[in-house]
Write an enzyme that holds these catalytic residues in place. Sequence first.
Site, PDB file in Angstrom:
ATOM      1  CE1 TYR A 197      43.873 -13.034  38.076  1.00 44.12           C
ATOM      2  CE2 TYR A 197      43.741 -15.375  37.563  1.00 44.12           C
ATOM      3  CZ  TYR A 197      44.226 -14.339  38.342  1.00 44.12           C
ATOM      4  OH  TYR A 197      45.078 -14.631  39.392  1.00 44.12           O
ATOM      5  N   GLY A 198      37.953 -13.320  34.316  1.00 44.25           N
ATOM      6  CA  GLY A 198      37.079 -12.920  33.228  1.00 44.25           C
ATOM      7  C   GLY A 198      37.544 -13.483  31.897  1.00 44.25           C
ATOM      8  CG  ASP A 229      26.629 -17.306  40.118  1.00 42.01           C
ATOM      9  OD1 ASP A 229      27.483 -17.324  41.022  1.00 42.01           O
ATOM     10  OD2 ASP A 229      25.759 -16.419  40.025  1.00 42.01           O
ATOM     11  N   GLY A 264      20.648 -12.153  31.282  1.00 40.59           N
ATOM     12  CA  GLY A 264      20.091 -12.788  32.467  1.00 40.59           C
ATOM     13  C   GLY A 264      21.003 -13.846  33.033  1.00 40.59           C
TER      14      GLY A 264
END
EC number: 2.7.1.15
Length: 281
Positions: A197-198, A229, A264
């Site tokens: 959930y972030g 990831d 990134g």
Amino acid sequence: MNVTVVGSINLDLVASAPHLPAAGETVTGATLARHPGGKGANQALAAHKLGAEVLLIGRVGDDTMADEALALLEAFGVELSGVQTDVEAPTGVALIAVDPSGENQIVVAAGANHTITQEQLWARIETPLIVQLELPIAVVEAAVGRATEFVCANLAPAQPVSEQLLRRCDLIVVNEIEAAFYGDLLHRGGGRVVVTYGAAGAVMFQRGEEVARAAPPEVTAVDATGAGDAFVGAIVVALLEGLEPADALAFACTAGALAATKAGAQPSLPTRAEVEALLRA
């Protein structure tokens, strides 16, 4: 600990913009960066930097973008003997827009990722396996079917999968949007399911029942690309090392939070020492 990742390899073209565009809107004033990416490559490097010996199986084009896409994997020592080159299809590319809060929008041109075939896989995959859904589904299902050990499937991007694949998975990882797409289907396999959930953290379920939850430490987010990831690589490493569910979730949430503090996907992936230091803070 040895891990095999069957997954995508991309070059990420990242535009950091004042805000994310609405449909039909042109946003100016962005800055452009190029980073190695792709869910498979990201998760392979994440697991490797956290302590696993990782073999990546994937496909790139015969172009200069492949050199960029593989650069950090090579630099950190991920085993790339399973990566083949396609002389016709280009290396996969992800077009990413990022706003100042770290939120992003992503469009992927799969390229060589979608020319990988089942013949490229090992006859038997005798290490723990991580897969995602940025490759052809038939290849993902074949990889899972050839696995003899622990299997983790990050069911992203969300799309239909067979119940046979779900039943074979020891761990399924999805975000809340993907969890809504799959619904109760996620829990039919009997393995563990983790929903992220972030900034609100993550919850682990077993047969539909909550067994653990954790929240990430507070950080200043710069770019959320790759945070999911990092979480996947971390939760697999933690569980394979025998951590209890709550501890494994805390470890993975911390890895994901750290990944969001840098720009990134792959350049932001944290080391084991960085994760453990923040856990102790």
